[in-house]
Write a protein that holds these residues in place. Structure first.
Motif, PDB file in Angstrom:
ATOM      1  N   PHE A  44       0.829  -1.201   0.000  1.00 45.50           N
ATOM      2  CA  PHE A  44       0.000   0.000   0.000  1.00 45.50           C
ATOM      3  C   PHE A  44       0.871   1.261   0.000  1.00 45.50           C
ATOM      4  CE2 PHE A  44      -2.425   3.444   1.849  1.00 45.50           C
ATOM      5  CZ  PHE A  44      -3.688   3.302   1.280  1.00 45.50           C
ATOM      6  N   THR A  47       2.469   1.974  -3.289  1.00 45.40           N
ATOM      7  CA  THR A  47       1.521   2.473  -4.305  1.00 45.40           C
ATOM      8  C   THR A  47       1.078   3.903  -4.026  1.00 45.40           C
ATOM      9  OG1 THR A  47       0.702   0.232  -4.661  1.00 45.40           O
ATOM     10  CG2 THR A  47      -0.699   2.045  -5.426  1.00 45.40           C
ATOM     11  N   HIS A  48       0.768   4.213  -2.773  1.00 44.12           N
ATOM     12  CA  HIS A  48       0.167   5.503  -2.428  1.00 44.12           C
ATOM     13  C   HIS A  48       1.131   6.476  -1.774  1.00 44.12           C
ATOM     14  CE1 HIS A  48      -3.873   3.967  -3.352  1.00 44.12           C
ATOM     15  NE2 HIS A  48      -3.500   2.838  -2.727  1.00 44.12           N
ATOM     16  N   ARG A  50       2.062   6.548   1.306  1.00 51.27           N
ATOM     17  CA  ARG A  50       1.677   6.813   2.696  1.00 51.27           C
ATOM     18  C   ARG A  50       1.116   5.542   3.298  1.00 51.27           C
ATOM     19  NH1 ARG A  50      -3.801   6.901   2.939  1.00 51.27           N
ATOM     20  NH2 ARG A  50      -4.922   7.305   0.961  1.00 51.27           N
ATOM     21  N   PRO A  52      -1.781   3.354   5.341  1.00 55.26           N
ATOM     22  CA  PRO A  52      -3.252   3.368   5.308  1.00 55.26           C
ATOM     23  C   PRO A  52      -3.820   4.140   6.492  1.00 55.26           C
ATOM     24  CG  PRO A  52      -2.431   1.211   5.965  1.00 55.26           C
ATOM     25  CD  PRO A  52      -1.244   1.993   5.521  1.00 55.26           C
ATOM     26  N   ALA A  56     -10.028   6.667   6.359  1.00 54.31           N
ATOM     27  CA  ALA A  56     -10.218   6.631   4.914  1.00 54.31           C
ATOM     28  C   ALA A  56     -11.664   6.310   4.569  1.00 54.31           C
ATOM     29  CB  ALA A  56      -9.281   5.597   4.286  1.00 54.31           C
ATOM     30  N   ASP A  58     -12.431   4.691   1.849  1.00 55.14           N
ATOM     31  CA  ASP A  58     -12.417   3.353   1.271  1.00 55.14           C
ATOM     32  C   ASP A  58     -12.439   2.306   2.387  1.00 55.14           C
ATOM     33  OD1 ASP A  58     -11.882   1.634  -1.218  1.00 55.14           O
ATOM     34  OD2 ASP A  58     -10.331   0.983   0.194  1.00 55.14           O
ATOM     35  N   GLU A  61      -9.170   0.069   2.771  1.00 57.58           N
ATOM     36  CA  GLU A  61      -8.049   0.789   3.376  1.00 57.58           C
ATOM     37  C   GLU A  61      -8.268   0.972   4.871  1.00 57.58           C
ATOM     38  OE1 GLU A  61      -5.832   5.182   3.283  1.00 57.58           O
ATOM     39  OE2 GLU A  61      -7.240   4.621   1.679  1.00 57.58           O
TER      40      GLU A  61
END
Length: 402
Positions: A44, A47-48, A50, A52, A56, A58, A61
């Motif tokens: 994670f 990809t982002h 940061r 999770p 959030a 989502d 997440e």
């Protein structure tokens, strides 16, 4: 009789039901599960950029963040070793909170201190003022419509006394000024403002002020003072005064002969003004280009705000000649003079106001001051209609000589 709980637990546990082993928190988390979760967290972050977040929107997440928070409280050695992004490393210093009081040295003293900060990279276009008028071109009036003593109040005293008597006897009615009413005062109209009778003694040429057309008024009050506000300013002062009243006229309307009973036929002054503009197109013809106007007030007071008035070419002026009127209507005299010299009006004369709009003043002519004096004398004699202005020869000639 039923046995008690103590008796039950004292009996032999032949099936081992009470033989329970407590598991530690680390074991509860599960080493394998912890490694699985840290793997998902590492992916994670890659990809982002940061970790999770439990807040959030989502759901996946948020669920991953909650599980990771539980494992991060007591991670195993394997989980710590699998932490590729240092999420479990203790921070070097605590992160400041917006709730904390800032240090005195951290508070800038001015906007300059903020913009001079080397760490602040601001696009210059964000702090550069655009679409604003430079200070030198802003509307900065050097004339204010203050209250001053009315030097010729004796000419108006009888009118004030007559109007006061008619109001007291009920021959005239004073009606309240409606909120935000758009009034168009005329010469001779009476109002009540701040408890004083106010007479509109003069309504000067139309001009363009602040992008809208307006007039300069001469307002005389019953306490022997006067002021010369713009018509829009006078209208606003009436709207702001809860006690303001408008004295109704005589008659039923403009077609009634009595409707103009209050109209003024007072004396005044014809003035000839010369522009002091720095505009080359105006300064080059300064000695031949003159403004012709008529006023009932002090001439110097009339032209005091010339540099902000498009009627005066947005520049100061000097008075080069004045001629007195006696028992002649000012507005009619001004109309006669402008019509008489119409052939000498410059068609190309224009100025740009502070909004960039083109204004074409109609009171300027290619004439000499003595020409205006001759025309004023002919008006007084009642013979102006027998003459015309010869533009090519710059002289006033009798029509019979053509």
């Amino acid at each position: 009789m039923r046995p008690t709980l103590d008796e039950i637990f004292d009996e032999p546990d032949e099936f081992g039901l009470l033989d329970v082993k407590l598991r530690s928190g680390r074991a509860a988390a599960g080493t394998d599960k912890g490694l699985q979760v840290i793997g998902q967290v590492n992916a994670f972050v890659a990809t982002h950029g940061r970790a999770p977040s439990v807040e959030a929107a989502d759901h996946d997440e948020m669920r991953l963040a909650i599980i990771w928070a539980a494992i991060a409280k007591d991670p195993s050695a394997q989980v710590i070793e699998a932490d590729m992004h240092g999420l479990l490393s203790p921070p070097t210093q605590p992160q400041p909170s917006w709730r904390d009081e800032p240090l005195a040295e951290a508070v800038p003293d001015s906007l300059d201190d903020i913009f001079d900060d080397d760490e602040l990279d601001v696009d210059p276009s964000l702090i550069t003022l655009r679409h604003t008028t430079a200070a030198v071109y802003r509307h900065q009036p050097d004339h204010r419509a203050d209250f001053v003593p009315c030097r010729d109040f004796e000419q108006y005293r009888a009118r004030f006394e007559q109007m006061q008597a008619m109001l007291e006897e009920g021959e005239r009615e004073a009606t309240p000024v409606k909120k935000w009413a758009v009034l168009e005062p005329l010469e001779g109209d009476f109002f009540i403002r701040n408890g004083l009778l106010a007479l509109i003694a003069e309504k000067s040429e139309m001009t363009t002020r602040g992008g809208s057309r307006d007039h300069r008024l001469r307002v005389i009050f019953s306490n022997a003072t006067e002021s010369d506000p713009l018509m829009s300013s006078f209208r606003k002062s009436l709207n702001d005064d809860k006690t303001a009243r408008m004295v109704q006229k005589v008659g039923l309307g403009p077609l009634d002969p009595d409707w103009e009973a209050d109209q003024l036929e007072m004396t005044g002054t014809i003035y000839v003004a010369r522009s002091r503009s720095d505009d080359p197109t105006i300064s080059e013809q300064r000695m031949i280009l003159h403004k012709i106007g008529v006023t009932s007030q002090d001439v110097q007071r009339r032209v005091a705000d010339a540099r902000n008035d498009p009627t005066f070419l947005l520049a100061p002026v000097e008075i080069v000649a004045t001629y007195s009127l006696k028992n002649l209507p000012r507005r009619r005299v001004e109309q006669l003079l402008h019509k008489f010299f119409a052939a000498a009006r410059p068609a190309e004369l224009q100025v740009a106001d502070r909004f960039g709009r083109k204004v074409h003043p109609k009171e300027w002519f290619y004439v000499l001051p003595e020409h205006v004096g001759q025309a004023a004398k002919l008006i007084g004699d009642g013979t102006l209609h027998q003459f015309y202005y010869d533009v090519s020869n710059q002289e006033i000639r009798r029509k019979a000589d053509v």
